[in-house]
Scaffold this motif. Structure first.
Motif, PDB file in Angstrom:
ATOM      1  N   TRP A 202       0.849  -1.187   0.000  1.00 53.58           N
ATOM      2  CA  TRP A 202       0.000   0.000   0.000  1.00 53.58           C
ATOM      3  C   TRP A 202       0.881   1.232   0.000  1.00 53.58           C
ATOM      4  O   TRP A 202       1.768   1.367   0.822  1.00 53.58           O
ATOM      5  N   LEU A 203       0.635   2.129  -0.915  1.00 49.23           N
ATOM      6  CA  LEU A 203       1.301   3.429  -0.939  1.00 49.23           C
ATOM      7  C   LEU A 203       0.325   4.477  -0.430  1.00 49.23           C
ATOM      8  O   LEU A 203      -0.890   4.298  -0.522  1.00 49.23           O
ATOM      9  N   PRO A 204       0.839   5.584   0.091  1.00 52.78           N
ATOM     10  CA  PRO A 204      -0.092   6.617   0.557  1.00 52.78           C
ATOM     11  C   PRO A 204      -0.918   7.178  -0.603  1.00 52.78           C
ATOM     12  O   PRO A 204      -0.442   7.226  -1.739  1.00 52.78           O
ATOM     13  N   PRO A 205      -2.147   7.585  -0.350  1.00 58.93           N
ATOM     14  CA  PRO A 205      -2.984   8.136  -1.417  1.00 58.93           C
ATOM     15  C   PRO A 205      -2.493   9.515  -1.845  1.00 58.93           C
ATOM     16  O   PRO A 205      -2.694  10.505  -1.158  1.00 58.93           O
ATOM     17  N   LEU A 206      -1.845   9.564  -2.984  1.00 51.40           N
ATOM     18  CA  LEU A 206      -1.329  10.805  -3.549  1.00 51.40           C
ATOM     19  C   LEU A 206      -2.010  11.062  -4.882  1.00 51.40           C
ATOM     20  O   LEU A 206      -2.320  10.123  -5.616  1.00 51.40           O
ATOM     21  N   PRO A 207      -2.212  12.334  -5.243  1.00 44.31           N
ATOM     22  CA  PRO A 207      -2.905  12.628  -6.513  1.00 44.31           C
ATOM     23  C   PRO A 207      -2.126  12.161  -7.739  1.00 44.31           C
ATOM     24  O   PRO A 207      -2.722  11.829  -8.757  1.00 44.31           O
ATOM     25  N   ASN A 208      -0.804  12.116  -7.673  1.00 42.23           N
ATOM     26  CA  ASN A 208      -0.024  11.725  -8.849  1.00 42.23           C
ATOM     27  C   ASN A 208       0.187  10.208  -8.925  1.00 42.23           C
ATOM     28  O   ASN A 208       0.791   9.721  -9.868  1.00 42.23           O
ATOM     29  N   ILE A 209      -0.302   9.450  -7.944  1.00 44.09           N
ATOM     30  CA  ILE A 209      -0.219   7.988  -7.964  1.00 44.09           C
ATOM     31  C   ILE A 209      -1.642   7.444  -7.833  1.00 44.09           C
ATOM     32  O   ILE A 209      -2.117   7.164  -6.735  1.00 44.09           O
ATOM     33  N   PRO A 210      -2.359   7.290  -8.947  1.00 46.23           N
ATOM     34  CA  PRO A 210      -3.749   6.824  -8.844  1.00 46.23           C
ATOM     35  C   PRO A 210      -3.862   5.354  -8.437  1.00 46.23           C
ATOM     36  O   PRO A 210      -4.781   4.976  -7.740  1.00 46.23           O
ATOM     37  N   PHE A 211      -2.946   4.510  -8.899  1.00 48.19           N
ATOM     38  CA  PHE A 211      -2.974   3.085  -8.558  1.00 48.19           C
ATOM     39  C   PHE A 211      -1.976   2.863  -7.432  1.00 48.19           C
ATOM     40  O   PHE A 211      -0.780   2.763  -7.662  1.00 48.19           O
ATOM     41  N   ASN A 212      -2.469   2.785  -6.192  1.00 46.69           N
ATOM     42  CA  ASN A 212      -1.564   2.762  -5.052  1.00 46.69           C
ATOM     43  C   ASN A 212      -1.667   1.486  -4.214  1.00 46.69           C
ATOM     44  O   ASN A 212      -1.139   1.435  -3.125  1.00 46.69           O
ATOM     45  N   HIS A 213      -2.342   0.448  -4.712  1.00 46.21           N
ATOM     46  CA  HIS A 213      -2.433  -0.827  -4.011  1.00 46.21           C
ATOM     47  C   HIS A 213      -1.841  -1.905  -4.902  1.00 46.21           C
ATOM     48  O   HIS A 213      -2.244  -2.033  -6.054  1.00 46.21           O
ATOM     49  N   ARG A 214      -0.907  -2.659  -4.380  1.00 51.79           N
ATOM     50  CA  ARG A 214      -0.362  -3.797  -5.129  1.00 51.79           C
ATOM     51  C   ARG A 214      -0.976  -5.050  -4.520  1.00 51.79           C
ATOM     52  O   ARG A 214      -0.726  -5.385  -3.364  1.00 51.79           O
ATOM     53  N   MET A 215      -1.824  -5.709  -5.289  1.00 52.95           N
ATOM     54  CA  MET A 215      -2.537  -6.885  -4.801  1.00 52.95           C
ATOM     55  C   MET A 215      -2.959  -7.736  -5.985  1.00 52.95           C
ATOM     56  O   MET A 215      -2.724  -7.354  -7.138  1.00 52.95           O
ATOM     57  N   SER A 216      -3.568  -8.883  -5.744  1.00 51.24           N
ATOM     58  CA  SER A 216      -4.001  -9.732  -6.860  1.00 51.24           C
ATOM     59  C   SER A 216      -5.351  -9.238  -7.383  1.00 51.24           C
ATOM     60  O   SER A 216      -6.272  -8.958  -6.618  1.00 51.24           O
ATOM     61  N   CYS A 217      -5.439  -9.141  -8.694  1.00 48.26           N
ATOM     62  CA  CYS A 217      -6.638  -8.624  -9.362  1.00 48.26           C
ATOM     63  C   CYS A 217      -7.727  -9.688  -9.378  1.00 48.26           C
ATOM     64  O   CYS A 217      -7.460 -10.835  -9.744  1.00 48.26           O
ATOM     65  N   PRO A 218      -8.965  -9.344  -9.017  1.00 47.71           N
ATOM     66  CA  PRO A 218     -10.043 -10.334  -9.073  1.00 47.71           C
ATOM     67  C   PRO A 218     -10.457 -10.685 -10.501  1.00 47.71           C
ATOM     68  O   PRO A 218     -11.037 -11.742 -10.733  1.00 47.71           O
ATOM     69  N   ALA A 219     -10.140  -9.840 -11.480  1.00 50.32           N
ATOM     70  CA  ALA A 219     -10.537 -10.112 -12.863  1.00 50.32           C
ATOM     71  C   ALA A 219      -9.501 -10.970 -13.603  1.00 50.32           C
ATOM     72  O   ALA A 219      -9.843 -11.963 -14.230  1.00 50.32           O
ATOM     73  N   CYS A 220      -8.222 -10.583 -13.524  1.00 48.48           N
ATOM     74  CA  CYS A 220      -7.197 -11.296 -14.295  1.00 48.48           C
ATOM     75  C   CYS A 220      -6.288 -12.170 -13.433  1.00 48.48           C
ATOM     76  O   CYS A 220      -5.407 -12.845 -13.966  1.00 48.48           O
ATOM     77  N   ASP A 221      -6.449 -12.164 -12.119  1.00 45.74           N
ATOM     78  CA  ASP A 221      -5.675 -12.976 -11.176  1.00 45.74           C
ATOM     79  C   ASP A 221      -4.172 -12.716 -11.237  1.00 45.74           C
ATOM     80  O   ASP A 221      -3.383 -13.585 -10.901  1.00 45.74           O
ATOM     81  N   GLN A 222      -3.772 -11.525 -11.685  1.00 44.10           N
ATOM     82  CA  GLN A 222      -2.355 -11.151 -11.663  1.00 44.10           C
ATOM     83  C   GLN A 222      -2.094 -10.281 -10.447  1.00 44.10           C
ATOM     84  O   GLN A 222      -2.991  -9.606  -9.941  1.00 44.10           O
ATOM     85  N   TRP A 223      -0.863 -10.287  -9.990  1.00 43.66           N
ATOM     86  CA  TRP A 223      -0.463  -9.397  -8.912  1.00 43.66           C
ATOM     87  C   TRP A 223      -0.132  -8.071  -9.573  1.00 43.66           C
ATOM     88  O   TRP A 223       0.880  -7.951 -10.272  1.00 43.66           O
ATOM     89  N   ALA A 224      -0.982  -7.062  -9.414  1.00 41.80           N
ATOM     90  CA  ALA A 224      -0.857  -5.831 -10.183  1.00 41.80           C
ATOM     91  C   ALA A 224      -1.182  -4.631  -9.313  1.00 41.80           C
ATOM     92  O   ALA A 224      -1.684  -4.755  -8.204  1.00 41.80           O
ATOM     93  N   TRP A 225      -0.891  -3.447  -9.853  1.00 40.81           N
ATOM     94  CA  TRP A 225      -1.262  -2.202  -9.178  1.00 40.81           C
ATOM     95  C   TRP A 225      -2.743  -1.967  -9.372  1.00 40.81           C
ATOM     96  O   TRP A 225      -3.259  -2.061 -10.475  1.00 40.81           O
ATOM     97  N   MET A 226      -3.416  -1.671  -8.277  1.00 38.99           N
ATOM     98  CA  MET A 226      -4.864  -1.505  -8.279  1.00 38.99           C
ATOM     99  C   MET A 226      -5.227  -0.197  -7.595  1.00 38.99           C
ATOM    100  O   MET A 226      -4.411   0.393  -6.899  1.00 38.99           O
ATOM    101  N   ARG A 227      -6.465   0.217  -7.792  1.00 42.42           N
ATOM    102  CA  ARG A 227      -7.034   1.295  -6.980  1.00 42.42           C
ATOM    103  C   ARG A 227      -8.443   0.875  -6.593  1.00 42.42           C
ATOM    104  O   ARG A 227      -9.139   0.212  -7.357  1.00 42.42           O
ATOM    105  N   ALA A 228      -8.804   1.246  -5.396  1.00 46.91           N
ATOM    106  CA  ALA A 228     -10.121   0.883  -4.869  1.00 46.91           C
ATOM    107  C   ALA A 228     -10.896   2.160  -4.587  1.00 46.91           C
ATOM    108  O   ALA A 228     -10.357   3.130  -4.064  1.00 46.91           O
ATOM    109  N   HIS A 229     -12.166   2.164  -4.969  1.00 46.11           N
ATOM    110  CA  HIS A 229     -13.037   3.310  -4.692  1.00 46.11           C
ATOM    111  C   HIS A 229     -14.450   2.816  -4.474  1.00 46.11           C
ATOM    112  O   HIS A 229     -14.771   1.663  -4.714  1.00 46.11           O
ATOM    113  N   TRP A 230     -15.317   3.704  -4.005  1.00 50.21           N
ATOM    114  CA  TRP A 230     -16.677   3.329  -3.641  1.00 50.21           C
ATOM    115  C   TRP A 230     -17.623   3.300  -4.818  1.00 50.21           C
ATOM    116  O   TRP A 230     -18.571   2.539  -4.834  1.00 50.21           O
ATOM    117  N   LEU A 231     -17.436   4.185  -5.778  1.00 45.83           N
ATOM    118  CA  LEU A 231     -18.416   4.371  -6.850  1.00 45.83           C
ATOM    119  C   LEU A 231     -18.066   3.578  -8.088  1.00 45.83           C
ATOM    120  O   LEU A 231     -16.956   3.133  -8.289  1.00 45.83           O
TER     121      LEU A 231
END
Length: 103
Positions: free
Chosen positions: A73-102
């Motif tokens: 997890w990287l801190p939420p910064l405006p110039n780093i939109p994808f700040n979570h490195r985790m496994s993707c539920p769609a492609c099952d790769q370990w990739a940079w992700m971003r999570a939001h409510w909407l």
């Protein structure tokens, strides 16, 4: 114009046309906006993958399980939109992700 019978020929029945698509032109000219889809659903997050570009709605439990056994997890910064490195539920790769409510 003699010749018994008439000049019209029998063409038979018309071939059946496929049914009309109810979402075809109606989808192009509808008043619906994307804001109606940007609704927060209780107990879920939208996770967006930088690698495959897919957005997937997951529950809080699935989000935690996707972060196991390790996530970065990287801190939420405006110039780093994808700040979570985790496994993707769609492609099952370990990739940079971003999570939001909407969405």
């Amino acid at each position: 114009m003699s010749g018994g019978g008439g000049y019209l020929r029998d063409v038979g029945a018309r071939p059946r046309r496929p049914g009309r698509d109810p979402l075809g032109k109606a989808a192009l000219f509808s008043e619906e906006t994307h804001a109606e889809h940007d609704v927060r659903r209780p107990g879920t997050l939208v996770v967006e993958c930088k690698e495959c570009g897919e957005s997937t709605r997951v529950s809080y439990v699935d989000f935690v399980l996707a972060n196991l056994p390790f996530a970065m997890w990287l801190p939420p910064l405006p110039n780093i939109p994808f700040n979570h490195r985790m496994s993707c539920p769609a492609c099952d790769q370990w990739a940079w992700m971003r999570a939001h409510w909407l969405r």
